[in-house]
Scaffold this active site. Structure first.
Site, short mmCIF file in Angstrom:
data_model
loop_
_atom_site.label_atom_id
_atom_site.label_comp_id
_atom_site.label_asym_id
_atom_site.label_seq_id
_atom_site.Cartn_x
_atom_site.Cartn_y
_atom_site.Cartn_z
CB CYS A 195 67.99 53.18 26.77
SG CYS A 195 68.90 51.78 25.90
N GLY A 212 66.98 40.01 34.42
CA GLY A 212 66.83 38.75 34.83
C GLY A 212 66.90 38.67 36.36
CG LEU A 221 67.23 52.60 22.26
CD1 LEU A 221 67.41 54.04 22.35
CD2 LEU A 221 66.00 51.94 23.03
CG ASN A 227 70.13 44.23 26.30
OD1 ASN A 227 70.21 45.15 25.39
ND2 ASN A 227 69.57 44.29 27.53
CB ILE A 266 65.09 49.24 37.87
CG1 ILE A 266 65.13 47.72 37.89
CG2 ILE A 266 64.65 49.59 39.33
CD1 ILE A 266 66.43 47.49 38.54
N GLY A 276 63.39 41.34 36.64
CA GLY A 276 63.71 40.03 36.93
C GLY A 276 62.46 39.12 37.15
#
Lengths: 255, 299
Positions: free
Chosen positions: B128, B215, B71, B67, B189, B242
């Site tokens: 981010c 994931g 933000l 992705n 994480i 995940g």
């Protein structure tokens, strides 16, 4: 409108071509109310390459039998796996998602292209139940790209445009003799260039117009913020604030 | 049986939601009872409203997704004046993920959130990967990470969690640096920096070219990093990356996490969090565990 996660059972399957198929899915109990233009997020079983659900618009709703149907175009791994499902199999849906069409106007044109035909059947039924018979204009490259036709006839005057002339008038939907200024509302779903051409026509002729978008998305419920479109109020989620938008709300759609 | 503690926060169970995957919780209210959650970490919030990156922002990859949302959020003022009032009475810990492009922006946002009575903690997002300025930049250098934490610590008085990026040579060094600077907890994480190319169109899937991978694909990396950090710091560790089942959550708990966050799995099953809580309870019953803390950090 409340959203649900439910296991449906496939009770009907129609294969129209290598590209198009439809599934009729039965709710285990009572199907809740579903607006035309809303969609489902389908879990794709049995393919480890497909992790995310697939957003698919609701083609038809049968409240008496508690079924809904999906008209699906095979475009990738997810839809290919769904095309191999059989009657009796279960499918898990998150639904009904997004905002549907407004169902307004007296002289109404529905314009569908390819898989964009899907939500227009439920929409034409909703108009019919209000006593309005829309003009339905469906387009595709060839006859085979317009998989559903006669189903529309009880609810609307149905016309076709194909690029090779194999069905209806030859050319694009926007070149069709029924694509006129003779409407107060136009509703459209299909490839973006087609919808943009329809939107420009509507804007130029002061006709109200709603388009149904299909951006790539993950969650379908407004959490991941992946499926955004530029609107007059900044980025909007297609899944939550759409998939249906009035063209006046979208940026760069009518230029 | 499932109660756990992160600094001053009492969690009724170790299951929280990861920032950016659960909106403000409201999006999931049709599917689950939000009050069952140990905590909700709401969308990353910045000093000003942000539009985020251009579409397309996601791509599915094997057992995961990339992705590049960047933000997108309503900004701290709208959060405080509008969103807060809609969610503040939930019976769970509501934690605000705080992001920024500068130390000043982090401090401004943290100070405004500090004033909100029903928000017991913030999660400082120095990780981010999808913003041009700040974000991960603060989280990849121990000195800069420590500096932003130190400044926020001066003005923020409740539980301060710092969210770490895996995109570093030594996550332990960063974790120790933020612990020394006054963090009460670390969560890890955040996403792994990744990239995918559409070979038919001969262009990247994401408008930003690179994005954050999340994931099940990232889970083993996350478990390893949680295990390393949990053995190196004295503050509680929150594990994520995940998690899609109770067994996944248990891996993180055994590796040393006092709590866990569920992220991408919320997109696939909006009710997954309560299934994980039920699964943890079932596990404890099957293994005769009276207190979930018995198994935390056993590896």
């Amino acid at each position: 409108m409340k959203k649900y996660i439910t296991d449906f059972t496939i009770v009907g399957k129609q294969v129209f071509s290598e590209t198009y198929f439809s599934l009729t899915l039965k709710h285990p109990d009572r199907l809740p109310e579903i607006a035309a233009g809303q969609f489902v997020e389908v879990e794709v079983p049995g393919n480890k390459q497909v992790m995310l659900r697939r957003p698919i618009s609701i083609h038809d709703v049968d409240v008496e039998n508690n079924t809904l149907s999906l008209l699906v175009q095979v475009v990738g791994k997810g839809t290919r796996t769904l095309s191999m499902m059989s009657v009796g199999d279960k499918l898990n849906l998150v639904y009904p998602l997004g905002h549907g069409f407004s169902i307004e106007g007296n002289k109404v044109l529905l314009v569908g292209g390819g898989a964009g035909i899907a939500p227009l059947l439920h929409l034409s039924k909703c108009f019919a139940s209000k006593g309005i018979r829309p003009t339905v204009l469906l387009g595709g490259r060839t006859e085979a790209m317009i998989p559903v036709r006669k189903e529309f006839e009880p609810y609307g005057d149905t016309f076709f445009a194909t690029e090779d002339g194999s069905l209806g008038e030859k050319g694009m939907v926007t070149q069709h003799s029924k694509f006129t200024t003779d409407y107060d509302h136009i509703y459209t779903c299909g490839p973006t260039p087609m919808m943009k051409a329809v939107a420009r026509h509507a804007m130029a002729n002061n006709i109200e117009c709603e388009v149904s978008l299909e951006n790539m998305m993950a969650c379908g419920i407004g959490a991941c913020l992946c499926c955004v479109v530029d609107s007059d109020e900044g980025h909007k989620c297609v899944c939550k604030e759409g998939p249906v938008f009035n063209i006046n709300k979208l940026k760069n759609w009518t230029k | 049986m499932l109660q756990t503690k992160i600094h001053n926060l009492i969690l009724k169970n170790p299951v929280m939601t990861a920032s950016g995957t659960f909106g403000y919780g409201e999006e999931f209210a049709d599917f689950i009872d939000l009050n069952r959650l140990g905590g909700i970490v709401v969308k990353g919030t910045t000093g000003e409203r942000r539009q985020g990156n251009a579409y397309p922002r996601m791509a599915e990859t094997p057992s995961g997704m990339l992705n590049a949302v960047g933000l997108q959020n309503v900004g701290v003022e709208t959060f405080c004046n509008e969103v807060y009032h809609r969610i503040k009475d939930l019976d769970t810990n509501i934690i605000v993920n705080v992001s920024g492009s500068s130390i000043e922006e982090y401090c401004k946002t943290a100070a405004m959130i500090d004033a909100l009575e029903k928000i017991p903690a913030i999660e400082l997002n120095i990780s981010c990967p999808n913003v041009k300025k700040g974000g991960m930049g603060f989280g990849t250098n121990p000195d800069m990470a420590a500096q932003v934490v130190r400044e926020v610590r001066k003005i923020y008085h409740k539980t301060l969690i710092v969210k770490l990026t895996p995109n570093v040579t030594s996550v332990v060094d960063i974790a120790k640096a933020v612990e020394d600077a006054g963090a009460d907890s670390v969560s890890l994480i955040n996403t792994l920096l990744g990239m995918a190319i559409d070979v038919e169109k001969q262009r990247p899937y994401l408008s930003t070219v690179t994005g954050g991978l999340s994931g099940p694909a990232v889970k083993p990396v996350a478990v390893r990093m949680v295990w390393q950090v949990a053995h190196a710091v004295n503050i509680p560790v929150i594990g994520l990356g995940g998690i899609a089942s109770a067994a996944d959550a248990l891996e993180f708990l055994m590796a040393g996490a006092k709590a866990i966050q569920v992220g991408t799995a919320n997109f696939i099953d909006p009710a997954i969090t309560v299934k994980i809580i039920d699964g943890l309870e079932d596990y404890c019953n099957r293994h005769g565990i009276k207190d979930i803390n018995e198994i935390i950090g056993i590896i």
